[in-house]
Write a protein that holds these residues in place. Structure first.
Motif, PDB file in Angstrom:
ATOM      1  N   ARG A 255      -4.166   0.721  -3.800  1.00  0.00           N
ATOM      2  CA  ARG A 255      -2.974   1.039  -3.065  1.00  0.00           C
ATOM      3  C   ARG A 255      -2.974   1.837  -1.788  1.00  0.00           C
ATOM      4  O   ARG A 255      -2.318   2.443  -1.124  1.00  0.00           O
TER       5      ARG A 255
ATOM      6  N   VAL B 101       0.739  -1.053   0.073  1.00  0.00           N
ATOM      7  CA  VAL B 101       0.004  -0.117  -0.042  1.00  0.00           C
ATOM      8  C   VAL B 101       0.936   1.020  -0.054  1.00  0.00           C
ATOM      9  O   VAL B 101       2.046   1.311   0.359  1.00  0.00           O
ATOM     10  N   ASP B 102       0.306   2.183  -0.609  1.00  0.00           N
ATOM     11  CA  ASP B 102       0.833   3.706  -0.567  1.00  0.00           C
ATOM     12  C   ASP B 102       0.355   4.600   0.578  1.00  0.00           C
ATOM     13  O   ASP B 102       0.975   5.854   0.634  1.00  0.00           O
TER      14      ASP B 102
END
Length: 266
Positions: free
Chosen positions: A202, A8-9
């Protein structure tokens, strides 16, 4: 932390049950948020809390050691006020506590002939007389807006009825479906995702409610991470909704070598 964030971002945090339990900070929660900030990992606080306006909640979080700016904080009260302004509403009947009503500046309170009835959490202030007045306003043409439809919430004193049962009582009595502006509404999730400027796949939503937080996030294409604090019960894991991760608490994010539950499909 790298182990958890590899896929994930950005992160979305529920507040009650994830970062706070009542007035108490969940151990390690503030330090976890500070570590994310230091690493430049974007996050937003996305909560269905309905008893405060954003400014009060921001002060409350700052006082408990959390690092965030106002534009990183999204609440159901804020989204409801935005919705009413977008509808050019001139008046509303609040089933809200006084602090939450501060979010609705520029819209008049009208308890006789409002355009909207807005339902949040009033705790012990929910009374038959007040609900009946809202019921009559809806029969007279007002539209029903719910900040959310959660069934209950957990406090140090035990479980309490949340706003959902009162919303559903008004829906049943008036045969009118409420517009739900809080989680798990797609409009609410999209608002925060647009602010993050990240694709849903994300981003992970971290919550303690397997229906509202986990299933709501997964329906949007995000990851749903469940914490075992707040409203979590072990029975949640047998309901056919599979979290992408299960954490003992949000502080697990600080433990680089402790794995969560791997993704599952049903």
């Amino acid at each position: 932390m790298k182990r958890y964030l590899a896929g994930v971002d950005g992160l979305l945090f529920e507040i009650d049950g994830v970062l706070l339990l009542g007035e108490e900070v969940i151990p390690g929660a503030a330090e976890t948020v500070s570590a994310l900030r230091a690493r430049g990992i974007p996050y937003r606080f996305m909560t269905n809390t309905t008893i405060y306006c954003r400014y009060t909640l921001l002060d409350r979080l700052h006082a408990r050691g959390f690092e965030l700016d106002l534009d990183e904080l999204y609440t159901a009260t804020y989204v409801a006020a935005r919705y009413l302004h977008d509808q050019n509403a001139q008046s509303y009947f609040p089933l809200l506590l006084p602090d939450a009503q501060l979010e609705f500046g520029g819209i008049d309170v009208d308890e006789e002939n409002p355009e909207y009835v807005v339902v949040g959490d009033m705790g012990a202030s929910f009374t038959f007389a007040r609900l009946n007045k809202a019921f009559r306003a809806l029969l007279n043409g007002a539209k029903l807006v719910a900040l959310h439809k959660k069934r209950h919430w957990r406090t140090p004193d035990g479980p309490y009825l949340d706003a959902g049962p009162f919303v559903m009582a008004l829906e049943y009595a008036t045969e009118q479906n409420a517009v739900v502006v809080g989680k798990p509404s797609a409009a609410y999730f999209n608002l925060v995702l647009e602010d993050l400027k990240l694709p849903p796949n994300r981003v992970a939503m971290i919550g303690d409610d397997i229906e509202i937080d986990v299933r709501g996030a997964k329906r949007m294409g995000m990851q749903g991470w469940l914490v075992k604090t707040g409203r979590f019960r072990k029975e949640d894991l047998g309901r056919g909704i599979w979290p992408d991760r299960v954490l003992n608490s949000v502080a697990d994010l600080m433990q680089a070598d402790t794995p969560g539950v791997p993704p599952r499909t049903n």
